[in-house]
Design an enzyme around this catalytic site. Structure first.
Site, PDB file in Angstrom:
ATOM      1  N   TYR A   7       0.853  -1.191   0.000  1.00  0.00           N
ATOM      2  CA  TYR A   7       0.000   0.000   0.000  1.00  0.00           C
ATOM      3  C   TYR A   7       0.887   1.238   0.000  1.00  0.00           C
ATOM      4  O   TYR A   7       1.849   1.324   0.765  1.00  0.00           O
ATOM      5  CB  TYR A   7      -0.898   0.009   1.240  1.00  0.00           C
ATOM      6  CG  TYR A   7      -1.754   1.244   1.381  1.00  0.00           C
ATOM      7  CD1 TYR A   7      -2.839   1.465   0.529  1.00  0.00           C
ATOM      8  CD2 TYR A   7      -1.484   2.185   2.364  1.00  0.00           C
ATOM      9  CE1 TYR A   7      -3.627   2.599   0.658  1.00  0.00           C
ATOM     10  CE2 TYR A   7      -2.266   3.325   2.508  1.00  0.00           C
ATOM     11  CZ  TYR A   7      -3.330   3.530   1.645  1.00  0.00           C
ATOM     12  OH  TYR A   7      -4.116   4.654   1.767  1.00  0.00           O
ATOM     13  N   ASP A  67       9.321   2.623  -0.605  1.00  0.00           N
ATOM     14  CA  ASP A  67       8.329   3.307   0.231  1.00  0.00           C
ATOM     15  C   ASP A  67       8.583   2.870   1.674  1.00  0.00           C
ATOM     16  O   ASP A  67       8.192   1.785   2.090  1.00  0.00           O
ATOM     17  CB  ASP A  67       6.922   2.930  -0.233  1.00  0.00           C
ATOM     18  CG  ASP A  67       5.829   3.545   0.640  1.00  0.00           C
ATOM     19  OD1 ASP A  67       6.154   4.152   1.683  1.00  0.00           O
ATOM     20  OD2 ASP A  67       4.640   3.386   0.283  1.00  0.00           O
ATOM     21  N   LYS A  86       5.346   9.882   8.969  1.00  0.00           N
ATOM     22  CA  LYS A  86       5.165  10.692  10.178  1.00  0.00           C
ATOM     23  C   LYS A  86       6.193  10.459  11.274  1.00  0.00           C
ATOM     24  O   LYS A  86       6.299  11.259  12.199  1.00  0.00           O
ATOM     25  CB  LYS A  86       3.752  10.446  10.718  1.00  0.00           C
ATOM     26  CG  LYS A  86       2.669  11.027   9.808  1.00  0.00           C
ATOM     27  CD  LYS A  86       1.277  10.540  10.178  1.00  0.00           C
ATOM     28  CE  LYS A  86       1.007   9.127   9.709  1.00  0.00           C
ATOM     29  NZ  LYS A  86       1.006   9.004   8.221  1.00  0.00           N
TER      30      LYS A  86
END
Length: 448
Positions: free
Chosen positions: A160, A255, A283
């Protein structure tokens, strides 16, 4: 200690905790937001009960609106590697906030956080801050297309990469397929530029490059796929991927929104010692605040505006509050022995649970890397592809989740989500959690 637990107690379900205030808040939220939430997985559709509305977090614990206390293994989906409300992060944020919270202009804090990252990461030379992992990936894809002057992207089923249109696709039928949209609102033309193949399948990868020779701008992968279970890949596969991209003039994007700074300061790239062309982070670089970044060599990054022709911008990029939190958090991660201690703590936790399940012939495998873990209700030794996960096994997770919630243990509300351990988790926390997990597994596997 494990075997001394009274067998009668192990099989005794606890009553459901009170969710009265959370239920009231959820009912009201449904009048404001689609499904009552601002991100779909929060809706508790895959587990029992209504969503828990969290009121407070401190260290490894969170409290909901009803006053229930939990040991938290979600950690805001990973970035809270120091736990909730870390003193050093909080104090740095308060210090900076007193001078203003948003300027839409450069600040010295951006330089400081960038220097902290770049000086301790051999895989990137320049970076660009953005406001989320999705935005980082979206920007990395545009950079790859602009740099290579090619249009097609190759991704892997089970990875994802956020909700941007060209990546919100799934595999169709066949070994190598154009993606099929996995969301309404994504034009077929977008999906037609995305090729989807199975993880851990070098032959499918080679076939894709043969079929679309000189058309693939980038291959994007979670080097530690952790959004659809923990689908650990071999280093050989990742190296083969690196080699194929190099041979074909295709950029390799890692990623690392989840794995970056989690399994080591240099993330999976450092763990596997494989250099991608572009990296994306999330984050964790902002102490859990809304932030992300993408980085590459100076030569590649200098194709981004204002020095290059590839446009990308963000009004809140480099927000001073997020930069402050990131400086405080990443400074702690660079402390000598930080990762060794965190990984050792996780390995012991996982090994004890696995040993308990194995001794009782429970069909459970706990997969782990760094400080990430995942409960899979399977007897398979390795799960490397999305198709390896039995959807029926999610019913067992659903029951386990309920029992854990009632015992004060919080996991993400889906059996496909991974768990995280932070430096704030104490030995007492982990012993308490293990006992709750043992009891919950006994109930799941001995249910009449």
């Amino acid at each position: 200690m494990v075997d001394s637990i009274n067998k009668k107690d192990k099989k005794q379900a606890k009553p459901d905790i009170s969710r009265e205030k959370s239920a009231e808040l959820y009912a009201k939220a449904k009048t404001y937001f689609p499904g009552g939430v601002n991100s779909p997985v929060r809706a508790f559709k895959s587990v029992y009960g209504t969503p828990l509305f969290i009121a407070k977090g401190d260290g490894s614990h969170i409290w909901d609106a009803d006053g229930n206390e939990f040991i938290d293994f979600c950690c805001s989906w990973g970035p809270l590697i120091l736990g909730h409300n870390n003193v050093k992060v909080r104090e740095k944020v308060i210090e900076v906030m007193q001078h203003g919270m948003s300027f839409g202009a450069p600040t010295a804090l951006e330089n400081e956080l960038a220097e902290l990252i770049l000086n301790n990461n051999q895989f990137i030379e320049k970076l660009r801050f953005v406001s989320s992992g999705t935005e980082a990936v979206m920007s990395a894809i545009r950079l790859a297309r602009g740099y290579t002057k090619r249009d097609k992207i190759l991704k892997f089923e089970g990875c994802y990469h956020g909700h941007s249109d060209s990546l919100l696709v799934k595999a169709g039928s066949g070994l190598v397929t154009f993606g099929e949209t996995s969301s309404a609102g994504v034009p077929k033309s977008f999906a037609d530029e995305t090729i989807v193949v199975a993880l851990n399948d070098v032959e499918a990868l080679k076939e894709a490059f043969n079929e679309f020779k000189d058309q693939i701008a980038a291959v994007i992968i979670e080097p530690v796929p952790a959004n659809n279970g923990l689908l650990l890949q071999t280093r050989d596969f990742l190296q083969a991927l690196r080699d194929i991209c190099t041979e074909n003039g295709t950029l390799l994007i890692f990623d690392e929104v989840i794995s970056g700074f989690r399994i080591g300061f240099e993330g999976a790239a450092g763990y596997y010692k494989i250099k991608p062309d572009i990296l994306t982070y999330g984050k964790i670089i902002g102490g859990g605040l809304p932030v992300g970044c993408y980085g590459a060599s100076a030569e590649i990054m200098d194709h981004i505006s204002p020095v290059g022709s590839i446009y990308q911008a963000g009004t809140l990029s480099g927000n001073p509050v997020a930069m402050a939190a990131g400086i405080a958090q990443l400074s702690e991660l660079l402390t000598k022995g930080f990762y060794d201690e965190l990984h050792s703590k996780t390995e012991e936790f996982v090994a004890t649970i696995q040993n308990y399940a194995t001794k009782r012939n429970y069909k459970l495998k706990v997969f782990t890397i760094g400080s990430i873990f995942w409960f899979a209700f399977t007897d398979q030794e390795h799960i490397t592809k999305a198709d390896d996960i039995d959807p029926a096994s999610m019913d067992k997770f659903k029951k386990m989740h309920r029992e854990l919630i009632n015992r004060g243990i919080y996991l993400g509300p889906s059996g496909y989500e991974v768990g995280f351990i932070s430096s704030a988790h104490t030995k007492t926390d982990l012993e308490t959690a293990k006992r709750a997990i043992f009891e919950s597994l006994d109930l799941v596997f001995n249910e009449k």
